[in-house]
Motif scaffolding. Structure first.
Motif: not given
Length: 86
Positions: A74-86
């Motif tokens: 999950l960390v590899k796919q989504l990173g630490s926070d979801a802000t970068a994927h909006q």
């Protein structure tokens, strides 16, 4: 009715968590799966050799290894926070 769900970007991880994830994300997911399978095999071997308590102890390592693998993925796919994927 009030909505209490946390929205993406609303809560952020601290720098300690981000630093740990930065390092542990370098570990291949197959390592966690391999550790889980090794735990299963070791538990069976200990059980067959009559060491029941040790077999149960080692057998309990399987779930944490798999959970760590899922978290790592999950960390590899989504990173630490979801802000970068909006």
């Amino acid at each position: 009715m009030t909505d209490y769900r946390v929205q993406p970007g609303e809560a952020k991880e601290d720098q300690v968590t981000a630093a740990i994830e930065k390092v542990t994300s370098q570990i291949p997911s197959s390592i966690y799966l391999g550790a889980a399978i090794t735990s299963i095999i070791a538990s069976i071997a200990l059980n067959q050799s009559g060491k029941k308590h040790e077999a149960l102890y080692v057998g309990q390592w399987v779930a944490p290894f798999l959970l760590l693998g899922i978290y790592n993925k999950l960390v590899k796919q989504l990173g630490s926070d979801a802000t970068a994927h909006q």
